[in-house]
Design an enzyme around this catalytic site. Structure first.
Site, PDB file in Angstrom:
ATOM      1  N   SER A   1     -72.352 -82.348 -41.567  1.00 25.13           N
ATOM      2  CA  SER A   1     -72.341 -82.957 -42.911  1.00 25.13           C
ATOM      3  C   SER A   1     -71.581 -84.276 -42.981  1.00 25.13           C
ATOM      4  O   SER A   1     -70.930 -84.579 -43.967  1.00 25.13           O
ATOM      5  CB  SER A   1     -71.746 -82.012 -43.963  1.00 25.13           C
ATOM      6  OG  SER A   1     -72.407 -80.805 -43.957  1.00 25.13           O
TER       7      SER A   1
ATOM      8  N   TYR B   1     -80.936 -71.911 -49.208  1.00 25.90           N
ATOM      9  CA  TYR B   1     -79.486 -71.724 -49.102  1.00 25.90           C
ATOM     10  C   TYR B   1     -78.984 -72.129 -47.726  1.00 25.90           C
ATOM     11  O   TYR B   1     -77.894 -72.623 -47.559  1.00 25.90           O
ATOM     12  CB  TYR B   1     -79.120 -70.262 -49.332  1.00 25.90           C
ATOM     13  CG  TYR B   1     -78.772 -69.981 -50.760  1.00 25.90           C
ATOM     14  CD1 TYR B   1     -77.913 -70.831 -51.459  1.00 25.90           C
ATOM     15  CD2 TYR B   1     -79.291 -68.890 -51.422  1.00 25.90           C
ATOM     16  CE1 TYR B   1     -77.598 -70.584 -52.783  1.00 25.90           C
ATOM     17  CE2 TYR B   1     -78.976 -68.640 -52.742  1.00 25.90           C
ATOM     18  CZ  TYR B   1     -78.128 -69.487 -53.419  1.00 25.90           C
ATOM     19  OH  TYR B   1     -77.813 -69.249 -54.715  1.00 25.90           O
TER      20      TYR B   1
ATOM     21  N   ASP C   1     -83.774 -84.596 -44.388  1.00 28.44           N
ATOM     22  CA  ASP C   1     -83.429 -85.956 -43.968  1.00 28.44           C
ATOM     23  C   ASP C   1     -84.644 -86.887 -43.999  1.00 28.44           C
ATOM     24  O   ASP C   1     -84.493 -88.094 -44.184  1.00 28.44           O
ATOM     25  CB  ASP C   1     -82.801 -85.951 -42.570  1.00 28.44           C
ATOM     26  CG  ASP C   1     -81.315 -85.606 -42.653  1.00 28.44           C
ATOM     27  OD1 ASP C   1     -80.645 -86.097 -43.584  1.00 28.44           O
ATOM     28  OD2 ASP C   1     -80.829 -84.832 -41.810  1.00 28.44           O
TER      29      ASP C   1
ATOM     30  N   ASP D   1     -73.192 -77.799 -29.700  1.00 33.16           N
ATOM     31  CA  ASP D   1     -74.006 -76.618 -30.018  1.00 33.16           C
ATOM     32  C   ASP D   1     -74.875 -76.289 -28.797  1.00 33.16           C
ATOM     33  O   ASP D   1     -75.419 -77.200 -28.160  1.00 33.16           O
ATOM     34  CB  ASP D   1     -74.980 -76.895 -31.183  1.00 33.16           C
ATOM     35  CG  ASP D   1     -74.257 -77.268 -32.467  1.00 33.16           C
ATOM     36  OD1 ASP D   1     -73.045 -77.035 -32.543  1.00 33.16           O
ATOM     37  OD2 ASP D   1     -74.932 -77.814 -33.377  1.00 33.16           O
ATOM     38  N   ILE D   2     -75.018 -74.987 -28.525  1.00 39.21           N
ATOM     39  CA  ILE D   2     -75.842 -74.589 -27.370  1.00 39.21           C
ATOM     40  C   ILE D   2     -77.274 -75.096 -27.533  1.00 39.21           C
ATOM     41  O   ILE D   2     -77.880 -75.617 -26.602  1.00 39.21           O
ATOM     42  CB  ILE D   2     -75.859 -73.045 -27.224  1.00 39.21           C
ATOM     43  CG1 ILE D   2     -74.470 -72.582 -26.778  1.00 39.21           C
ATOM     44  CG2 ILE D   2     -76.921 -72.585 -26.253  1.00 39.21           C
ATOM     45  CD1 ILE D   2     -74.349 -71.092 -26.594  1.00 39.21           C
TER      46      ILE D   2
ATOM     47  N   THR E   1     -62.563 -87.563 -32.145  1.00 39.41           N
ATOM     48  CA  THR E   1     -63.616 -88.472 -31.673  1.00 39.41           C
ATOM     49  C   THR E   1     -63.611 -88.523 -30.141  1.00 39.41           C
ATOM     50  O   THR E   1     -64.666 -88.449 -29.502  1.00 39.41           O
ATOM     51  CB  THR E   1     -63.398 -89.884 -32.270  1.00 39.41           C
ATOM     52  OG1 THR E   1     -63.473 -89.777 -33.675  1.00 39.41           O
ATOM     53  CG2 THR E   1     -64.422 -90.877 -31.772  1.00 39.41           C
TER      54      THR E   1
ATOM     55  N   CYS F   1     -93.938 -77.571 -60.715  1.00 42.59           N
ATOM     56  CA  CYS F   1     -94.569 -76.513 -59.912  1.00 42.59           C
ATOM     57  C   CYS F   1     -94.348 -75.141 -60.565  1.00 42.59           C
ATOM     58  O   CYS F   1     -95.004 -74.837 -61.548  1.00 42.59           O
ATOM     59  CB  CYS F   1     -94.067 -76.570 -58.481  1.00 42.59           C
ATOM     60  SG  CYS F   1     -95.275 -75.925 -57.334  1.00 42.59           S
TER      61      CYS F   1
ATOM     62  N   GLN G   1     -95.961 -73.563 -64.134  1.00 45.95           N
ATOM     63  CA  GLN G   1     -96.624 -72.256 -64.263  1.00 45.95           C
ATOM     64  C   GLN G   1     -95.928 -71.414 -65.338  1.00 45.95           C
ATOM     65  O   GLN G   1     -96.577 -70.762 -66.156  1.00 45.95           O
ATOM     66  CB  GLN G   1     -96.610 -71.534 -62.905  1.00 45.95           C
ATOM     67  CG  GLN G   1     -97.375 -72.294 -61.821  1.00 45.95           C
ATOM     68  CD  GLN G   1     -97.178 -71.709 -60.417  1.00 45.95           C
ATOM     69  OE1 GLN G   1     -96.407 -70.784 -60.216  1.00 45.95           O
ATOM     70  NE2 GLN G   1     -97.878 -72.275 -59.441  1.00 45.95           N
TER      71      GLN G   1
ATOM     72  N   GLU H   1     -97.754 -63.592 -58.801  1.00 44.15           N
ATOM     73  CA  GLU H   1     -96.602 -63.725 -57.913  1.00 44.15           C
ATOM     74  C   GLU H   1     -95.458 -62.790 -58.349  1.00 44.15           C
ATOM     75  O   GLU H   1     -94.636 -62.387 -57.546  1.00 44.15           O
ATOM     76  CB  GLU H   1     -96.104 -65.185 -57.929  1.00 44.15           C
ATOM     77  CG  GLU H   1     -94.945 -65.429 -56.972  1.00 44.15           C
ATOM     78  CD  GLU H   1     -94.470 -66.873 -56.929  1.00 44.15           C
ATOM     79  OE1 GLU H   1     -94.894 -67.676 -57.781  1.00 44.15           O
ATOM     80  OE2 GLU H   1     -93.675 -67.187 -56.046  1.00 44.15           O
TER      81      GLU H   1
ATOM     82  N   HIS I   1     -95.010 -82.009 -56.867  1.00 44.68           N
ATOM     83  CA  HIS I   1     -93.573 -82.338 -56.804  1.00 44.68           C
ATOM     84  C   HIS I   1     -93.354 -83.852 -56.874  1.00 44.68           C
ATOM     85  O   HIS I   1     -93.241 -84.507 -55.829  1.00 44.68           O
ATOM     86  CB  HIS I   1     -92.970 -81.788 -55.506  1.00 44.68           C
ATOM     87  CG  HIS I   1     -92.853 -80.300 -55.503  1.00 44.68           C
ATOM     88  ND1 HIS I   1     -91.744 -79.648 -55.979  1.00 44.68           N
ATOM     89  CD2 HIS I   1     -93.724 -79.343 -55.109  1.00 44.68           C
ATOM     90  CE1 HIS I   1     -91.933 -78.345 -55.868  1.00 44.68           C
ATOM     91  NE2 HIS I   1     -93.121 -78.129 -55.344  1.00 44.68           N
TER      92      HIS I   1
ATOM     93  N   GLU J   1     -90.762 -85.470 -57.497  1.00 42.77           N
ATOM     94  CA  GLU J   1     -89.455 -85.899 -56.975  1.00 42.77           C
ATOM     95  C   GLU J   1     -89.546 -86.380 -55.529  1.00 42.77           C
ATOM     96  O   GLU J   1     -88.687 -87.133 -55.071  1.00 42.77           O
ATOM     97  CB  GLU J   1     -88.429 -84.765 -57.115  1.00 42.77           C
ATOM     98  CG  GLU J   1     -88.591 -83.571 -56.180  1.00 42.77           C
ATOM     99  CD  GLU J   1     -89.540 -82.495 -56.711  1.00 42.77           C
ATOM    100  OE1 GLU J   1     -90.423 -82.829 -57.533  1.00 42.77           O
ATOM    101  OE2 GLU J   1     -89.420 -81.330 -56.273  1.00 42.77           O
TER     102      GLU J   1
HETATM  103  N1  GLN Z   1     -94.093 -69.978 -56.346  1.00 41.65           N
HETATM  104  C1  GLN Z   1     -95.076 -70.843 -56.909  1.00 41.65           C
HETATM  105  C2  GLN Z   1     -96.303 -70.933 -56.035  1.00 41.65           C
HETATM  106  O1  GLN Z   1     -96.248 -70.597 -54.884  1.00 41.65           O
HETATM  107  C3  GLN Z   1     -94.512 -72.208 -57.161  1.00 41.65           C
HETATM  108  C4  GLN Z   1     -94.089 -72.924 -55.914  1.00 41.65           C
HETATM  109  C5  GLN Z   1     -93.199 -74.100 -56.164  1.00 41.65           C
HETATM  110  O2  GLN Z   1     -92.609 -74.202 -57.232  1.00 41.65           O
HETATM  111  N2  GLN Z   1     -93.086 -74.985 -55.196  1.00 41.65           N
HETATM  112  O3  GLN Z   1     -97.327 -71.364 -56.471  1.00 41.65           O
END
Ligand code: GLN
Length: 542
Positions: free
Chosen positions: A13, A53, A70, A145-146, A188, A378, A382, A402, A512, A514
């Site tokens: 990090s 996570y 990245d 790291d190995i 370092t 997304c 829904q 789902e 998405h 973003e």
């Molecule tokens: N879980 C939902 C799907 O698979 C939305 C996926 C997401 O928000 N990227 O369609």
């Protein structure tokens, strides 16, 4: 062809991705043709199946690869479009080797780390690279790291084969010891020793530090780590990642790289756009509160691109954005009530699985009924539809396949629609992802809709990562009132944008946005969402 490798030492990090992206930004501002790649030593074939996570956000490229976050930095800092070839993991390398072994490609030889794994790594690094290009490769993890060993060995071989065209940059930390008031260079030195164990001598050492590094300390690192003094580059903590390119250019990182590798630079360095962004950052004033309701709120990296996209739009609107996070499972807490009350805009990001769904639906209801600008991404889109069907259209037992067994699934897998004619390309790279809609797809926008106002275009391209879709057979039922679809796949069978005409700003998108926002080109959806949240805030004030 020139190859630059960026490794990290001492701790993780340290911002290796940002240093890599910044170097790429500096070189490309001089007109250098670049590729940036991330080499991750873990054994997953890609991060697609990893928990946010553990790994942070899964960044999706135009060509539908699920990659390391990245790559998001690389794309945000430059005009480079990353592809599936730019994300390489040990898992990908080994799976390719095992595939070849099963096909008999190795003609009876014993398949070994050296030379087979290292050769495979080298060929992945050189894959689809054009003659004039400079390839910057960031190595994930920390030296020692190995898992990194085969990668370091591949770099050693690279350097041995092309000494003049290979450069190694090592990023380390100089910890500051409060008691003695000193910066320490020993970690370092140890980290460089660790690299030397793998036969690699760094050419440049970038030292991350919270305090000014003295001339003596630079000399000490130079002496003990066997690099010239001007190749010991300070990288100080800064309040914004977008200050790093100019910071590193002041430390002459790019000049040294250019000199050491004899890179031809077609243009003079031009940092105007970076300076302009830095200026805008410095004049943001009024605070705007955006509330994000999500599941992975304890690790901000899980929503990295989202955070950046909001930040870009805030800076452009000269607004300081305070992002508040609410765990969707705590929607009934007192704190949640306060957060909802104070929010100038509400956002539900993407997500998977049914945990915390009810809390998100509650928050959408709150945004809809209280005219608070709402953006659903997304899963957020829904859920906006499910909320509407439940609370406005009063449809009983309605949900998404789902989350469980509902009689009326407004959202479901396409195979569950019994809608024979629909053909949509799906990624078939892995079992878990086999049914995912991944990567960039065109979307056609309805004239005079909010989406049209936002994009000022009728055809857009956005990136997807989802399995489930809104069932188009139910479109008429959903559109009975003020909820309208305003973005569609070419054949109109996939409903990709939804909006509420009886609300100041309510937008749900199946993709998405973003993932495509850049500091110099904030995404129109976020620009408009932030702007309308600010209007709402001013109304609330009056
Ligand atoms: N879980 C939902 C799907 O698979 C939305 C996926 C997401 O928000 N990227 O369609």
């Amino acid at each position: 062809m020139k190859f630059i490798f960026v490794t990290g030492g001492v701790v993780s990090s340290l911002g290796k991705g940002i240093v890599t992206a910044s170097l790429a930004a500096l070189l490309s501002s001089r007109g250098v043709n670049l590729k940036i790649r991330k080499l991750d030593p873990y054994l997953n074939v890609d991060p697609g199946t990893m928990s946010p996570y553990q790994h942070g956000e899964v960044y999706v490229t135009d060509d539908g690869a699920e990659t390391d976050l990245d790559l998001g930095h690389y794309e945000r800092f430059t005009d480079i479009v990353c592809s599936k070839n730019d994300s390489i993991s040990s898992g990908k390398i080994y799976s390719s080797i095992i595939d070849k072994e099963r096909k008999g490609v190795y003609l009876g030889s014993t398949v070994q780390v050296i030379p087979h794994v290292t050769e495979e790594i080298k060929s992945f690094i050189k894959l689809s690279v054009k003659e004039k290009e400079v390839v910057i490769c960031e190595i994930g993890g920390t030296v020692g790291d190995i898992e990194s060993l085969p990668f370091l060995e591949a770099i050693r071989q690279f350097k041995n084969e092309k000494p003049k065209d290979t450069l190694l940059i090592h990023l380390t930390l100089l910890p500051f010891i409060e008691g003695s008031g000193e910066l320490k260079t020993k970690p370092t030195q140890h980290s460089v020793k660790e690299l030397l164990n793998s036969g690699i001598q760094p050419d440049i050492i970038v030292c991350r530090s919270s305090k000014k590094i003295s001339d003596d300390e630079l000399s000490k690192i130079s002496l003990f780590c066997n690099v010239s003094k001007q190749s010991v580059i300070p990288s100080y903590d800064v309040p914004s990642i977008y200050k790093v390119p100019s910071l590193l250019s002041k430390s002459k990182l790019d000049e040294i790289v250019i000199k050491k590798l004899s890179i031809k630079t077609p243009k003079k360095m031009d940092l105007t756009k970076w300076k302009k962004f830095e200026y805008l950052e410095s004049v943001t004033k009024e605070e705007l509160k955006i509330l994000i309701i999500g599941k992975y709120i304890n690790l901000k990296d899980s929503y990295k691109s989202l955070y950046e996209a909001i930040y870009h739009a805030g800076v452009q609107n000269k607004l300081k954005i305070k992002i508040e996070w609410l765990d969707s499972e705590l929607i009934n807490s007192k704190n949640a009530k306060n957060l909802l009350n104070e929010a100038n805009g509400i956002l539900i990001p993407g997500g998977f699985g049914n945990r915390g769904i009810l809390g998100k639906i509650e928050a959408i209801k709150y945004a809809r009924e209280n005219n608070i600008p709402f953006l659903g991404i997304c899963l957020g889109m829904q859920l906006a539809i499910i909320e509407y069907c439940r609370n406005v259209l009063k449809i009983k037992n309605v949900g998404s396949s789902e989350f469980g067994n509902f009689k009326n699934n407004v959202v479901s897998l396409m195979t569950e629609w019994s809608h024979k004619k629909i053909i949509v390309k799906r990624n078939k790279s892995s079992d878990m992802g086999a049914s995912m809609r991944l990567g960039s797809y065109p979307c056609f926008i309805l004239k005079n809709s909010l989406a049209h106002k936002v994009y000022k275009k009728l055809k857009i391209n956005e990136r997807h990562r989802h399995r489930y879709e809104v069932n188009p057979k139910l479109r008429k039922i959903i559109e009975k009132n003020d909820m309208k679809f305003s973005g569609f796949s070419k054949d109109k069978n996939l409903l990709e944008i939804v909006e509420n005409s009886n609300h100041p700003w309510f937008l749900g998108v199946q993709f998405h946005p973003e993932l495509k926002s850049k500091p110099f080109k904030p995404h129109p959806i976020f620009l408009s969402f932030i702007k309308s949240s600010n209007i709402k805030k001013n109304e609330q004030k009056n």
